[in-house]
Design a protein around this motif. Structure first.
Motif, mmCIF file in Angstrom:
data_model
loop_
_atom_site.group_PDB
_atom_site.id
_atom_site.type_symbol
_atom_site.label_atom_id
_atom_site.label_comp_id
_atom_site.label_asym_id
_atom_site.label_seq_id
_atom_site.Cartn_x
_atom_site.Cartn_y
_atom_site.Cartn_z
ATOM 1 N N LEU A 281 7.705 -8.681 -2.789
ATOM 2 C CA LEU A 281 7.720 -7.677 -1.724
ATOM 3 C C LEU A 281 8.409 -6.386 -2.177
ATOM 4 C CD1 LEU A 281 6.705 -7.340 1.161
ATOM 5 C CD2 LEU A 281 9.048 -7.802 1.927
ATOM 6 N N VAL A 282 9.527 -6.536 -2.891
ATOM 7 C CA VAL A 282 10.224 -5.356 -3.410
ATOM 8 C C VAL A 282 9.265 -4.551 -4.290
ATOM 9 C CG1 VAL A 282 12.007 -4.596 -5.059
ATOM 10 C CG2 VAL A 282 12.555 -6.327 -3.308
ATOM 11 N N TYR A 283 8.545 -5.278 -5.154
ATOM 12 C CA TYR A 283 7.694 -4.589 -6.119
ATOM 13 C C TYR A 283 6.461 -3.970 -5.448
ATOM 14 C CZ TYR A 283 5.859 -3.294 -10.608
ATOM 15 O OH TYR A 283 5.402 -2.551 -11.668
ATOM 16 N N ALA A 284 5.849 -4.712 -4.508
ATOM 17 C CA ALA A 284 4.673 -4.176 -3.814
ATOM 18 C C ALA A 284 5.069 -2.933 -3.013
ATOM 19 C CB ALA A 284 4.062 -5.233 -2.890
ATOM 20 N N ALA A 285 6.206 -3.002 -2.328
ATOM 21 C CA ALA A 285 6.633 -1.882 -1.484
ATOM 22 C C ALA A 285 7.000 -0.664 -2.337
ATOM 23 C CB ALA A 285 7.825 -2.300 -0.623
ATOM 24 N N MET A 286 7.730 -0.914 -3.416
ATOM 25 C CA MET A 286 8.201 0.209 -4.226
ATOM 26 C C MET A 286 7.043 0.911 -4.945
ATOM 27 S SD MET A 286 11.193 0.067 -7.014
ATOM 28 C CE MET A 286 11.440 1.323 -8.256
ATOM 29 N N THR A 287 6.122 0.132 -5.532
ATOM 30 C CA THR A 287 4.971 0.758 -6.185
ATOM 31 C C THR A 287 4.125 1.495 -5.146
ATOM 32 O OG1 THR A 287 3.862 -1.399 -6.029
ATOM 33 C CG2 THR A 287 4.778 -0.799 -8.176
ATOM 34 N N TYR A 317 0.892 -6.130 2.463
ATOM 35 C CA TYR A 317 2.333 -6.229 2.249
ATOM 36 C C TYR A 317 3.042 -4.924 1.871
ATOM 37 C CZ TYR A 317 1.762 -11.213 2.904
ATOM 38 O OH TYR A 317 1.483 -12.431 3.456
ATOM 39 N N GLY A 318 2.524 -4.197 0.877
ATOM 40 C CA GLY A 318 3.215 -2.964 0.464
ATOM 41 C C GLY A 318 3.292 -1.952 1.605
ATOM 42 N N PRO A 319 2.133 -1.575 2.178
ATOM 43 C CA PRO A 319 2.144 -0.572 3.249
ATOM 44 C C PRO A 319 2.982 -0.987 4.458
ATOM 45 C CG PRO A 319 -0.091 -0.890 2.436
ATOM 46 C CD PRO A 319 0.754 -1.917 1.745
ATOM 47 N N LEU A 320 2.852 -2.239 4.890
ATOM 48 C CA LEU A 320 3.593 -2.634 6.087
ATOM 49 C C LEU A 320 5.091 -2.731 5.793
ATOM 50 C CD1 LEU A 320 1.127 -5.241 7.658
ATOM 51 C CD2 LEU A 320 1.429 -2.839 8.292
ATOM 52 N N ALA A 321 5.457 -3.170 4.608
ATOM 53 C CA ALA A 321 6.884 -3.182 4.266
ATOM 54 C C ALA A 321 7.440 -1.764 4.313
ATOM 55 C CB ALA A 321 7.095 -3.791 2.881
ATOM 56 N N ASN A 322 6.588 -0.779 4.018
ATOM 57 C CA ASN A 322 7.020 0.618 4.034
ATOM 58 C C ASN A 322 6.871 1.275 5.401
ATOM 59 O OD1 ASN A 322 7.774 0.681 1.322
ATOM 60 N ND2 ASN A 322 5.697 1.206 0.636
#
Ligand code: 6R9
Length: 645
Positions: A281-287, A317-322
């Motif tokens: 999650l950290v990696y998907a969100a940060m990228t 996951y990335g977009p929603l985490a952000n």
């Protein structure tokens, strides 16, 4: 070569506003390699923790002892991070913007609504007996309920395995039994490009082969009258009416499995790639934030399907985490017309568009007019993923779609990597069309030759990654040995990507494509071995060899050499039957483009098929067949060349 490359500078607008400028990239990248623990320790704080971590990186690529753990003593929950933590400030912001297959259909789901939907879905799964650690197979159209189901699994600590809706019942059955799923979430039917895909019927056929399934949850999409098995199948809306809209999130260890995603390799059946909770999650969100230079007012659209990793990391996951607004599209680029993508951009004022080279090439083939008749004024950034993008398609995407104003991020990564590893950052990187450019923070790409020697400077060879990053897959589900053998045995101590790569004098990376027996058809990964085993499963086939060949739109097409059983006539009708057979065994994306009947295949004396020769014939490079004298029977080559299709 480098002289002919047309370099695109960072536009002024990005210089002013981008999250990462070029100095900052250099600084951060250097630090990420020098002090991974300090760097990731800070960036690990971009998600909320239930119990904070104290350990950052516990990883080893050592032969025979590969083990990967990040933030391992922390606990958290992915759905809390993708939903609950946004409620205070962004409760009314649109989380999922859904555009249906029919241009008249759309839905807006706010973060507050997403919370209620996911909680309810989670309670439905719990009522079906799903508990922490269980596997749930999701076989769905591109509708918000697909994302609700994924997040619901994450909320209660179950692993999901999303299977692309274009896969056949047989392929689905293999993926259900591969991870012993007891529960399948599906829809009555899917709707794509005005056509129906009978998802529920496919699930029924799959379950006949896969004996593990006890419950099927059916979301109504088209409302078609589908067969329901009493005691096993139930409609989601009936189950949802019986549960509450509040569901506490399970406290999960950082390394608890989040999902399994099956992907093709060079040998055998597809592997279950396992991703875990926090590092992923950290990696998907940060990228997602840095590669797409995400700002709070962006409307972000990734056209992938949630059945692929791109849909997991960069739709859900990335977009929603952000806390972003992520557009989810049910349809296809050429329905109802070839202007559809641009019409959707205008309708929803999309600012960031992330799509695949195969779509760009197909739309380029339809000419400029269908693009020009739309505005696209909202767009500020374009992205590409899935396969190498040829410079012509890149320039068209840039000049026509982006009106010369939008940078293009050509993002190289894999199902296994969880997130983007090599890509421009739009405010930091000058672009060279066709190059994925430079590594993301913490990523150490190396180019090696066949003897595992690390090449320096401008060079070409195989691409490996020398150290772990948080989004890396942790294992092949249930088969750690296969994980080590597949990725860490070719170049001991390093992760082998399976891709070839050239690095130029500026340190830019140019991915040259797979160097193993994986082909990439319209951005979909396919093992040649899978197509071969589907072909030989047919009564008439004694042997088959499958290779890729260059295809104008698909990137690569599928070329199959088939040897028939003695006495079987090689007819046009049989050719059609074999194509239909492969579609049935795997799915339409695996249909061979060419079938050549071959009385014999080129083999070494030890019986190994010489694929190099078959590839050259398929590519029509007949002058480059190389040495054929080591073949058991060199004359088969003459026949293959004479009967090339
Ligand atoms: C994300 C995804 C991975 C394979 C990968 C490579 C190819 C993906 C690319 C690219 C050149 C790019 N690939 N992105 N090649 N440039 N920007 O596609 O995952 O389906 O696992 O495929 O796709 O060959 O090894 P996946």
């Amino acid at each position: 070569m480098s002289q002919s490359v047309h370099i695109h500078d960072v536009p002024e607008t990005f210089k002013k506003r981008a999250l990462i400028g070029s100095h900052r990239y250099d600084e951060m990248y250097a630090r990420s390699l020098k002090d991974p623990t300090g760097f990731w320790g800070e960036h690990g704080m971009r998600i909320d923790w239930i119990k904070p971590f104290t350990r950052v990186k516990d990883t080893s690529f050592a032969p025979g002892a590969v083990s990967i753990a990040w933030f391992q003593d922390g606990t958290t929950n992915v759905s809390l991070n993708c939903i609950d933590r946004h409620l205070a400030e962004r409760g009314d912001k649109v989380a999922i913007l859904w555009e249906g297959d029919d241009p008249k259909d759309s839905r807006r789901i706010t973060y507050r609504e997403l919370h209620a939907e996911v909680c309810r879905f989670a309670n439905v799964l719990k009522a079906q007996g799903v508990a922490k650690g269980d596997r749930v197979t999701i076989y769905m159209p591109m509708i918000p309920e697909a994302a609700f189901a994924m997040l619901a699994c994450a909320r209660i600590g179950a692993m999901h395995s999303v299977v692309f809706g274009g896969f056949s019942p047989d392929a689905l059955a293999g993926r259900i039994t591969g991870c012993d799923s007891r529960v399948v979430v599906t829809a009555d039917e899917a709707l794509r490009g005005g056509r129906i895909v009978p998802l529920k019927k496919n699930v029924d056929a799959a379950i006949e082969k896969a004996g593990t399934v006890e419950r099927v949850v059916v979301v109504k999409r088209t409302g078609a009258d589908v067969a329901m098995v009493a005691g096993r199948d139930a409609y989601y809306h009936d189950l949802a009416a019986e549960v509450g809209a509040d569901c506490p999130a399970e406290e999960m260890e950082a390394e608890a499995p989040l999902f399994i995603l099956y992907t093709s390799g060079s040998t055998g059946q597809p592997k279950g790639v396992l991703h875990t909770t926090a590092g992923y999650l950290v990696y998907a969100a940060m990228t997602h934030q840095y590669v797409f230079d995400l700002h709070d007012d962006d409307v972000y659209w990734c056209t992938a399907d949630v059945g692929w990793v791109t849909g997991h990391s960069y739709i859900v996951y990335g977009p929603l985490a952000n806390g972003a607004t992520t557009l989810m599209f049910e349809g296809v680029p050429n329905y109802p017309s070839v202007s559809r993508l641009w019409e959707v951009v205008d309708k929803h004022k999309v600012t960031i568009l992330y799509t695949a080279p195969t779509a760009i090439r197909a739309l380029m083939g339809a000419g400029d007019e269908p693009v020009r008749r739309t505005s696209r004024a909202s767009l500020r950034l374009l992205g590409s993923v899935g396969e190498p993008i040829n410079p012509e398609a890149w320039e068209w995407y840039h000049r026509v779609v982006g009106e010369g104003r939008c940078p293009i991020v050509d993002t190289w990564w894999q199902t296994e990597t969880g997130g983007i590893l090599i890509s421009p950052l739009p405010g930091a990187t000058r672009l060279k069309p066709g190059s994925a450019t430079r590594p993301f923070f913490g990523v150490r790409p190396e180019i090696v030759d066949a003897e595992a020697k690390v090449l320096e400077g401008a060079c070409e060879g195989n691409l490996v990654i020398a150290d772990s990053w948080p989004g890396q897959m942790r294992t092949v589900y249930g088969d750690h040995k296969r994980f080590e053998e597949t990725y860490f045995s070719a170049y001991p101590g390093k992760y082998f990507t399976g891709d070839g790569c050239r690095r130029d004098a500026d340190g830019y990376h140019w991915i040259t494509g797979r160097v193993d027996d994986v082909i990439n058809v319209s951005g979909h990964r396919m093992g040649t071995a899978e197509v071969e085993s589907a072909l030989v499963a047919h009564d008439t086939v004694s042997e088959a060899a499958v290779v890729g060949y260059p295809h104008d739109v698909k990137g690569q097409g599928i070329y199959a050499y088939v040897t028939l059983m003695a006495g079987v006539e090689p007819t046009e009708g049989l050719r059609k039957q074999l194509v239909a057979h492969v579609r049935q065994e795997i799915g339409p994306i695996a249909s061979p483009d060419v079938i050549q009947f071959a009385p014999g295949l080129p083999k070494t004396r030890s019986g190994k098929i010489m694929r190099r020769i078959l590839r050259k014939i398929a590519e029509n490079e007949l002058g480059a067949l190389g040495d054929t004298s080591t073949l058991a029977d060199p004359s088969v080559v003459d026949d293959l060349v004479a009967n090339r299709r």
